[in-house]
Write an enzyme that holds these catalytic residues in place. Structure first.
Site, short mmCIF file in Angstrom:
data_model
loop_
_atom_site.label_atom_id
_atom_site.label_comp_id
_atom_site.label_asym_id
_atom_site.label_seq_id
_atom_site.Cartn_x
_atom_site.Cartn_y
_atom_site.Cartn_z
CB THR A 125 -0.97 0.11 1.53
OG1 THR A 125 -1.61 1.16 1.10
CG2 THR A 125 -0.20 0.22 2.60
CG ASP A 126 -1.22 4.83 -0.66
OD1 ASP A 126 -0.95 4.66 -0.39
OD2 ASP A 126 -1.85 5.78 -1.82
CD GLU A 127 -2.98 3.33 4.67
OE1 GLU A 127 -2.97 3.41 5.70
OE2 GLU A 127 -4.04 3.44 4.48
CE1 TYR A 153 -3.60 -2.69 6.10
CE2 TYR A 153 -3.13 -0.14 5.68
CZ TYR A 153 -3.37 -1.36 4.90
OH TYR A 153 -3.69 -1.61 4.09
CE LYS A 157 -0.61 -4.36 3.11
NZ LYS A 157 -1.02 -6.22 2.62
P1 NAD Z 1 -10.34 -6.22 2.28
O1 NAD Z 1 -10.19 -6.12 4.18
O2 NAD Z 1 -11.37 -6.19 1.99
O3 NAD Z 1 -9.80 -8.27 2.62
C1 NAD Z 1 -9.12 -8.53 3.15
C2 NAD Z 1 -9.05 -10.40 2.86
O4 NAD Z 1 -8.60 -11.00 3.65
C3 NAD Z 1 -10.36 -11.07 3.33
O5 NAD Z 1 -11.21 -11.94 2.30
C4 NAD Z 1 -9.97 -11.52 4.94
O6 NAD Z 1 -11.26 -12.62 4.85
C5 NAD Z 1 -8.58 -12.16 4.65
N1 NAD Z 1 -7.59 -12.64 5.48
C6 NAD Z 1 -7.42 -11.83 6.61
N2 NAD Z 1 -6.61 -12.19 7.47
C7 NAD Z 1 -6.62 -13.38 6.60
C8 NAD Z 1 -6.14 -14.91 6.86
N3 NAD Z 1 -5.13 -14.51 7.84
N4 NAD Z 1 -5.37 -15.61 6.50
C9 NAD Z 1 -6.24 -15.60 5.18
N5 NAD Z 1 -7.16 -14.80 4.81
C10 NAD Z 1 -6.89 -14.32 5.53
O7 NAD Z 1 -9.05 -5.97 2.07
P2 NAD Z 1 -8.90 -5.34 0.52
O8 NAD Z 1 -9.38 -4.01 0.46
O9 NAD Z 1 -9.58 -5.92 -0.65
O10 NAD Z 1 -7.31 -5.20 0.57
C11 NAD Z 1 -6.46 -6.59 0.03
C12 NAD Z 1 -5.30 -5.82 -0.26
O11 NAD Z 1 -5.14 -4.55 -0.82
C13 NAD Z 1 -4.63 -5.79 1.68
O12 NAD Z 1 -3.27 -6.48 1.00
C14 NAD Z 1 -4.29 -4.29 1.50
O13 NAD Z 1 -3.40 -4.25 2.55
C15 NAD Z 1 -3.81 -4.33 0.16
N6 NAD Z 1 -4.78 -2.40 -0.31
C16 NAD Z 1 -5.80 -2.31 -0.06
C17 NAD Z 1 -6.13 -0.81 -1.08
C18 NAD Z 1 -7.44 -0.68 -0.35
O14 NAD Z 1 -7.56 0.59 -0.53
N7 NAD Z 1 -8.66 -0.77 -0.25
C19 NAD Z 1 -5.28 -0.14 -1.62
C20 NAD Z 1 -3.84 -0.49 -1.26
C21 NAD Z 1 -3.32 -1.75 -1.24
O1 TDX Z 2 -16.29 7.28 8.68
C1 TDX Z 2 -14.85 7.37 8.40
N1 TDX Z 2 -14.58 9.29 7.94
C2 TDX Z 2 -14.07 9.46 7.48
O2 TDX Z 2 -13.19 10.97 7.27
C3 TDX Z 2 -13.79 6.80 7.15
C4 TDX Z 2 -14.11 4.99 7.90
C5 TDX Z 2 -12.75 7.13 7.05
N2 TDX Z 2 -12.92 8.71 6.90
C6 TDX Z 2 -11.61 9.35 6.50
C7 TDX Z 2 -9.93 8.65 6.57
C8 TDX Z 2 -9.24 8.56 5.53
O3 TDX Z 2 -8.54 10.44 5.36
O4 TDX Z 2 -11.67 8.68 4.79
C9 TDX Z 2 -10.46 8.30 4.27
C10 TDX Z 2 -10.39 7.27 4.23
O5 TDX Z 2 -10.60 6.47 4.93
P1 TDX Z 2 -10.32 4.79 4.78
O6 TDX Z 2 -11.62 4.17 3.81
O7 TDX Z 2 -10.39 4.28 5.91
O8 TDX Z 2 -9.29 3.95 4.17
P2 TDX Z 2 -7.38 4.96 4.20
O9 TDX Z 2 -7.36 4.92 6.03
O10 TDX Z 2 -7.04 6.22 3.15
O11 TDX Z 2 -6.14 3.54 4.37
C11 TDX Z 2 -7.10 2.67 3.27
O12 TDX Z 2 -6.62 2.65 1.72
C12 TDX Z 2 -5.62 1.64 2.01
C13 TDX Z 2 -7.12 1.82 3.45
O13 TDX Z 2 -8.01 0.84 3.91
C14 TDX Z 2 -6.51 0.29 3.07
O14 TDX Z 2 -6.04 -1.00 3.08
C15 TDX Z 2 -5.12 0.75 2.19
O15 TDX Z 2 -3.78 0.27 2.72
#
Ligand code: NAD
Ligand code: TDX
Length: 340
Positions: A125-127, A153, A157
């Site tokens: 992730t970019d985080e 988190y 990562k």
């Molecule tokens: P999500 O929370 O929707 O899904 C995570 C999945 O992993 C779920 O199906 C969960 O059951 C499974 N999981 C959790 N722990 C596990 C374990 N111990 N063994 C097997 N499975 C397990 O997450 P997402 O938003 O789809 O993110 C997927 C990946 O992408 C993550 O690695 C996250 O860090 C990364 N990522 C997410 C975003 C975003 O914006 N959502 C951005 C950049 C990177």
């Molecule tokens: O209720 C809310 N109110 C609010 O203002 C929530 C849930 C979020 N926010 C803000 C916090 C952040 O600035 O919105 C922005 C986005 O929040 P999230 O959806 O929780 O995402 P973020 O914290 O940016 O992280 C996400 O991007 C990188 C994903 O959850 C991560 O899994 C990914 O790695």
């Protein structure tokens, strides 16, 4: 070609399974997911009876399970999406992100090394780069930006990334890492900003915006992320990191207003609430490396992607309703028994 996709019952992992089954129907796929609260078997229901696809319900942290699976399946490629992915939950429970994101990744890396997989792709992730100031729009995260994490988190990562890269340098495991910006699209768990705001607005409930809502996120449609991962697996160079993002920066408040506008709901539903602890200010990816080296470009602009995403949540309201009522846990439990 046999590919292990971990975390495939979640938001991005299930989109990746959809993408890959269409793009490479000749590959074999195993999805390993232990169906935490964030996993949803319905996300991959369409694939469960497809030839060449198998679901395995287990944890990436379970060494014996993972070892047996790798020994049996002889994977060519591993793509690790599985993670505890929510920043707010990691603030409440830092132990779990280390267990899953760090120790789980290490378990997979050990198995990948032992069974000589040809590519291990770590979804990061970019985080991991921390944040950028709001008053310097000229600054972007490049692959050379130092790791400077803020939350449990992002720290977990970053730990997973560094372990994966160490396995490349120390043991020669062919590892690639991608660091993507915020994804949006169908089937995102309604705890993340966009699906949460849609769910609240549809119910005429207050929309909780942290602080003033001026923090900036760089949004990418989920299928564009999937396309990048596929390209990296096919053409990326082992040992390399690829940033993925589409120059789509928006303040949170802008995103929330876009949701309200599309749903025809009043801005009066917005409720400014206490800020997130350690809240990152701005994320912004420089994707020039993946663009120049692998020819990746995003296909869906924010206006198109957010409109179709909101429409998806309206048309598939039962998907969110089942999560909010807890109904989805019942069908997850059944799947956990069937696919143990
Ligand atoms: P999500 O929370 O929707 O899904 C995570 C999945 O992993 C779920 O199906 C969960 O059951 C499974 N999981 C959790 N722990 C596990 C374990 N111990 N063994 C097997 N499975 C397990 O997450 P997402 O938003 O789809 O993110 C997927 C990946 O992408 C993550 O690695 C996250 O860090 C990364 N990522 C997410 C975003 C975003 O914006 N959502 C951005 C950049 C990177
Ligand atoms: O209720 C809310 N109110 C609010 O203002 C929530 C849930 C979020 N926010 C803000 C916090 C952040 O600035 O919105 C922005 C986005 O929040 P999230 O959806 O929780 O995402 P973020 O914290 O940016 O992280 C996400 O991007 C990188 C994903 O959850 C991560 O899994 C990914 O790695």
């Amino acid at each position: 070609m046999k590919m292990l996709i971990t975390g495939g019952a979640g938001f991005i992992g299930s989109a990746f399974i959809r993408y890959m089954l269409k793009k490479h129907p000749d590959y074999e796929y195993v999805c390993l997911d232990c169906l935490t609260y964030a996993g949803n078997i319905k996300n991959i229901e369409f694939a469960l009876n497809m030839p060449g696809f198998r679901f395995a319900c287990g944890s990436i942290s379970d060494k014996d399970y993972v070892d047996a699976l790798f020994e049996k399946e002889k994977f060519d490629v591993v793509v690790n999406f599985a993670a505890e992915s929510h920043v707010d939950r990691s603030i409440k429970n830092p132990d779990l992100v280390v267990e899953t994101n760090v120790m789980g990744t290490l378990t997979l890396l050990n198995a990948a090394r032992k069974y000589e997989v040809k590519r291990f792709h770590q979804i990061s992730t970019d985080e991991v780069y921390g944040d950028l100031p709001l008053d310097r729009p000229d600054l972007f995260f490049t692959e050379e930006t130092p790791i400077r994490t803020s939350s449990p988190y992002s720290s977990s990562k970053a730990g997973a990334d560094l372990l994966a890269l160490a396995f490349y340098r120390t043991y020669g495991l062919p590892v690639t890492v991608s660091r993507c910006s915020n994804n949006y699209g169908p089937r995102q768990f309604p705890e993340k900003l966009i699906p949460l705001m849609i769910a609240k607005a549809l119910r005429d409930e207050p929309l909780p915006v942290y602080g003033e809502g001026l923090n900036v996120r760089d949004w990418l449609y989920v299928d564009d992320h999937c396309k990048a991962v596929d390209l990296i697996i096919s053409n990326g160079k082992p040992g390399e990191i690829y940033n993925v993002g589409g120059h789509n920066e928006k303040q949170n408040i802008e995103v929330v207003k876009t949701v309200l506008d599309r749903l025809g709901k009043p801005y009066g539903l917005i409720e400014h609430v206490a800020d997130r602890a350690g809240h990152d200010l701005r994320y912004a990816i420089d994707p020039s490396k993946i663009s120049a080296q692998l020819g990746w470009e995003p296909e869906t602009d924010f206006e198109t992607g957010i409109a179709s995403t909101i429409d998806w949540y309206i048309e598939n309201r039962s998907w969110t309703d089942d999560i909010l009522s807890g109904e989805y846990l019942k069908y997850n439990e059944k799947a956990a028994e069937k696919y143990a």
